[in-house]
Write a protein that holds these residues in place. Structure first.
Motif, PDB file in Angstrom:
ATOM      1  N   UNK A 203       0.845  -1.276   0.016  1.00 50.29           N
ATOM      2  CA  UNK A 203      -0.095  -0.049   0.147  1.00 50.29           C
ATOM      3  C   UNK A 203       1.094   1.181  -0.071  1.00 50.29           C
ATOM      4  N   UNK A 204       0.292   2.374  -0.638  1.00 52.55           N
ATOM      5  CA  UNK A 204       1.143   3.546  -0.781  1.00 52.55           C
ATOM      6  C   UNK A 204       1.166   4.433   0.641  1.00 52.55           C
ATOM      7  N   UNK A 484       3.068  12.309   2.462  1.00 49.91           N
ATOM      8  CA  UNK A 484       3.105  12.848   1.205  1.00 49.91           C
ATOM      9  C   UNK A 484       3.344  11.633  -0.001  1.00 49.91           C
ATOM     10  N   UNK A 485       2.723  11.950  -1.114  1.00 55.04           N
ATOM     11  CA  UNK A 485       3.213  11.265  -2.379  1.00 55.04           C
ATOM     12  C   UNK A 485       2.861  11.773  -3.593  1.00 55.04           C
ATOM     13  N   UNK A 497       6.073   7.618  -5.731  1.00 54.45           N
ATOM     14  CA  UNK A 497       6.958   7.741  -4.750  1.00 54.45           C
ATOM     15  C   UNK A 497       6.164   8.288  -3.517  1.00 54.45           C
ATOM     16  N   UNK A 498       6.233   7.909  -2.222  1.00 48.24           N
ATOM     17  CA  UNK A 498       5.800   8.485  -1.142  1.00 48.24           C
ATOM     18  C   UNK A 498       6.562   8.131   0.213  1.00 48.24           C
ATOM     19  N   UNK A 499       6.411   8.938   1.215  1.00 50.85           N
ATOM     20  CA  UNK A 499       6.783   8.964   2.637  1.00 50.85           C
ATOM     21  C   UNK A 499       5.628   9.140   3.457  1.00 50.85           C
ATOM     22  N   UNK A 500       5.654   8.231   4.819  1.00 50.01           N
ATOM     23  CA  UNK A 500       4.921   8.497   5.747  1.00 50.01           C
ATOM     24  C   UNK A 500       5.464   8.372   7.018  1.00 50.01           C
ATOM     25  N   UNK A 501       5.312   9.402   8.069  1.00 51.67           N
ATOM     26  CA  UNK A 501       6.005   9.543   9.224  1.00 51.67           C
ATOM     27  C   UNK A 501       4.937   9.162  10.311  1.00 51.67           C
ATOM     28  N   UNK A 502       5.210   8.303  11.274  1.00 54.34           N
ATOM     29  CA  UNK A 502       4.397   8.230  12.388  1.00 54.34           C
ATOM     30  C   UNK A 502       5.274   8.125  13.821  1.00 54.34           C
ATOM     31  N   UNK A 503       4.836   9.301  14.526  1.00 50.43           N
ATOM     32  CA  UNK A 503       5.331   9.371  15.850  1.00 50.43           C
ATOM     33  C   UNK A 503       4.308   8.820  16.921  1.00 50.43           C
ATOM     34  N   UNK A 527       7.818   4.458   0.471  1.00 54.39           N
ATOM     35  CA  UNK A 527       7.046   3.602  -0.728  1.00 54.39           C
ATOM     36  C   UNK A 527       7.481   3.940  -2.027  1.00 54.39           C
ATOM     37  N   UNK A 528       7.584   3.141  -2.835  1.00 57.09           N
ATOM     38  CA  UNK A 528       8.074   3.485  -4.302  1.00 57.09           C
ATOM     39  C   UNK A 528       7.768   2.419  -5.456  1.00 57.09           C
TER      40      UNK A 528
END
Length: 801
Positions: A203-204, A484-485, A497-503, A527-528
């Motif tokens: 999943x993206x 964001x993607x 491409x995408x990037x997720x950050x979780x604190x 993700x890519x």
């Protein structure tokens, strides 16, 4: 003063005049004067843009409301007839349009074949899209379609992709139900409402980092207004008979969509197993052989209410409420255990256990959407409350070979759990030049309190609190996420491409044990995806994602559920989240043959381990973090339509699975449990008449071996057959199904390594005979706004079935 009154009068009159809305009604018939029901009626402006639309009723009539005094045209279409387009006309008030006569099309027979057109499969950069709208598969229900979707395995109410559970979305809204409830929902969702199924193995970034593969079910959307509803019932005969009844109601006008669904599921289930444990200690083997039988009774009520309101042309408000009420869940367990040792006399244990359980789960969801010039902005708030009360009483009598009672063990436990979940989310998507851009942020707050009182009962019936077994466990969790993607398609390439950050901040506290487990971590999830089209017949792709698996709230509670005093399941408050890296290479040939080679490093995956204490002769089952977990394999998916009467779907997977864990009761050494397996699925859908009202299905599944933590399951085989008949112009349907024809869907599950030797053979209700009936009323061909509440935190409320 008079001028003021005159001005006020003129303003009121102008507002009243502007507020005047007119109604246009009419009827549609064929050349013989016979009404044409369910024809599409579209109202067009002078530029032939659609203003609104509807579908004719059973008697061929239609009504369009909310019209201004302006110019229009009417367009009417229906399968087998030529399209009708009226001359331009103007509405000056409530009017009746002259009767519309539809002429038969000379190409009508060719057009009819569209209803049974071949389902198509499209490989995109980040997913496989299975298009089923107006296909032969749409004659069934949504669960039937999922069974024939590439890479998807549906077995015993469980939906998996590549040997792991999936997260199901409906129109990009997560379905938060247990496997059995989800199966019931999908069985009651008509296949004619389904546009496509998206299989997303990696999943993206827009999806929560937690979980594995995603299935997104897209429904068709219609412009028609009106009302529809249905009632449905299902009776199942297996070891115990059971039934399900329900109803759905839907209404839509120009601005308002209302949906309500309710089902009642009084059921009685049987769960039996033969358990064997060989305790080996200093050359002495003691064998515990247990016959186990549990009978469960439920009275489950499920309700779902949805309201969609169009505030303006660009803004929309959505409200959802879900209630799952399961009062008076009763579980009665009886087991007989024979204990035979090479160094002592045999004895027997008779155990009776009763569990009373009340469980309520209510969720509320509110969403606002605003359409921008080149994108969309949406906000969402969510609340879930989950309550469960559980009371268990257990009595074990020990008897020798002469049937003399020499020991009795009795105890009770009283437990309850309360969980509140709050989330807030904002998302933005837009087109920037040649790129599609998505971004968003989310905050989640989880508060959980679990309590258990454990009381021992002596021979006189007096009870006393066992402090060692009692506890009060508090768990709080906060998660803040952003993503964001960016994606683009050009020439023969597709990239995303995408990037997720979780604190994440979490804290688990045992009040009685005075122990705390606190976590504070920031993690990134890239993700890519890359896809290249070699030619019309050949396409290759490569994708990657990093994922997260958090422990379920139930697994964190350090409480015990007993089969008997020597065999019990217990929670683990020390569980840690695990992270996985997923790689996939795919090749597509002619959009019919799909090959995937995948590799997953699941890290310290959470697995179920049964720890066998050979000295004290105790079997303790709990969830633990593995030292490492890996899997890889190659998949082949192929589906095709043969003629107009048969659709065949094939899924073959060669795979390797392994888990490495610490064998605590084997000297604390590491042990790797692994299997090399084969999975084969063959699904056949038959259309038995020209009108496509009589259909049949036959599915075959085979799996050689399967790994379950420390256990390995032997091979299983399953054959299911079914028949469905649509009645009364497709307004009703009658179905008959026979599941697990040869009763081979269960197999021996065993853990035999180092000094561990235990196994069980489950005998659950996989073999059944089922009869179902559904009746639709109103304009039943409308598409409804049924969806589920999206909240990943609720996923961890799911209980094993």
């Amino acid at each position: 003063m008079n001028i003021r009154f005159l001005l006020i009068f003129l303003l009121l009159f102008s507002a009243f005049a502007k507020a005047q809305e007119y109604t246009l009604s009419g009827s549609v018939v064929d050349s013989n004067g016979t009404p044409v029901p369910f024809a599409n009626v579209l109202l067009l402006n002078p530029d032939q843009e659609i203003i609104q639309g509807t579908i004719t009723e059973d008697n061929g009539t239609f009504t369009l409301t909310g019209l201004d005094d302006a110019g229009y045209q009417l367009k009417v279409s229906f399968l087998g007839y030529k399209d009708y387009l009226s001359d331009a006309f103007t509405v000056f008030g409530d009017e009746t349009f002259p009767q519309i006569v539809m002429d038969e099309s000379s190409e009508g027979l060719e057009e009819v074949t569209v209803v049974g057109r071949k389902p198509t499969i499209t490989r995109k950069a980040d997913r496989i899209v299975f298009n089923v709208e107006n296909s032969i598969l749409s004659s069934g229900n949504t669960l039937d379609i999922l069974k024939r979707t590439p890479a998807v395995v549906v077995s015993q109410d469980n939906i998996t992709v590549r040997n792991e559970a999936v997260t199901v979305y409906l129109n990009d809204r997560k379905v938060q139900l247990s496997p059995t409830e989800l199966s019931s929902l999908l069985e009651n969702l008509d296949g004619n409402a389904i546009k496509s199924i998206e299989v997303i193995t990696n999943p993206p970034a827009r999806y929560d980092a937690e979980g594995g593969s995603v299935l997104n079910i897209n429904t068709s959307r219609a412009v028609a207004t009106g009302y529809k509803g249905n009632i449905n019932g299902r009776g199942t005969y297996s070891i115990f008979p059971k039934y399900n009844i329900g109803t759905s109601q839907y209404y839509k006008n120009d601005k308002l969509n209302l949906f309500f669904n309710y089902s009642f599921n009084p059921s009685k289930f049987s769960n039996q197993s033969d358990n064997l444990i060989n305790y080996r200690n200093e050359g002495v083997t003691t064998t515990w052989n247990q016959d186990f039988e549990r009978t469960s009774r439920t009275q489950a009520h499920n309700a779902n209410f949805i309201l969609d309101y169009q505030l303006s042309e660009k803004s929309e408000l959505n409200f959802s409420a879900v209630g799952l009420l399961s009062p008076n869940i009763e579980q009665s367990t009886a087991s007989t255990t024979s204990v035979i040792s090479s160094s002592a006399d045999a004895f027997f244990i008779s155990t009776a256990s009763d569990i009373d359980n009340d469980r309520n789960n209510i969720a509320l969801d509110l969403q606002y959407k605003y359409t921008l010039e080149n994108g969309q902005l949406s906000t969402n708030v969510h609340f879930t409350t989950f309550e469960r009360e559980q009371l268990q009483s257990l009595t074990s009598d020990y008897r020798n070979e002469n049937d003399d009672l020499f020991r009795t063990v009795r105890f009770t436990s009283d437990a309850d759990q309360d969980i509140d979940i709050y989330t807030a989310q904002i998302d933005y998507e837009a087109t920037i030049g040649e790129f599609a851009f998505e971004t968003g942020a989310k905050a989640a707050f989880i508060n959980s309190q679990s309590r258990i009182d454990f009381l021992n009962i002596d021979d006189e019936g007096n009870s006393g609190l066992d402090q060692a077994q009692s506890d009060n466990f508090l768990y709080d969790e906060k998660v803040f996420a952003g993503f964001f993607s960016l994606s683009r398609d050009w020439e023969k390439w597709s990239a995303k491409v995408g990037l997720r950050a979780e604190q994440t901040n979490s804290k688990g506290t045992s009040i009685v044990l005075e122990a705390e487990n606190e976590l504070d971590y920031l993690e990134f999830f890239p993700t890519a995806y890359l896809q290249y089209t070699i030619s019309d017949n050949h396409r290759v792709g490569l994708d990657y994602s990093r994922r997260l698996s958090r422990p379920r709230y139930e697994d964190l509670n350090p409480f015990a559920i007993f089969l008997n005093e020597n065999n019990f399941n217990v929670g683990n408050s020390g569980l840690q989240p695990s992270f996985s890296n997923r790689f996939n290479f795919n090749y597509t040939f002619k959009n019919e043959y799909f090959f995937d080679v995948y590799y997953r490093d699941n890290g310290e995956n959470i697995v179920t381990l049964a720890q066998q204490d050979n000295v004290n002769q105790i079997l303790r089952t709990e969830r633990q973090n593995a030292v490492g977990s890996k899997s890889w394999g190659i998949d082949l998916n192929h589906a095709r339509e043969i003629g107009n009467w048969l659709y065949v779907a094939t899924y073959i997977s060669l795979f390797h699975e392994e888990d490495t864990f610490v064998a605590t009761q084997s000297g604390g050494v590491e042990f790797t449990n692994s299997v090399d397996g084969l999975y084969v699925y063959l699904g056949n859908s038959f259309t038995l008449d020209k009108k496509k009202t009589l259909t049949a299905e036959a599915t075959i599944e085979y799996i050689s071996e399967f790994i379950q933590g420390a256990y390995i399951q032997d091979d299983v085989f399953r054959l299911d057959i079914g028949l469905r008949k649509r009645l009364w112009d497709r307004r009703a349907s009658l179905s008959v199904n026979f599941g697990d024809v040869f009763n081979r869907a269960t197999a021996l599950v065993s853990a035999d390594y180092l000094n561990q030797d235990n196994s069980y053979f489950p005998r659950v209700e996989t073999q059944f005979f089922r009869v179902g009936f559904r009746y639709n009323f109103g304009n039943f061909r409308l598409r409804d706004n049924d969806r589920a509440i999206d909240n990943s935190e609720r996923e961890r409320l799911k209980q094993g079935e």
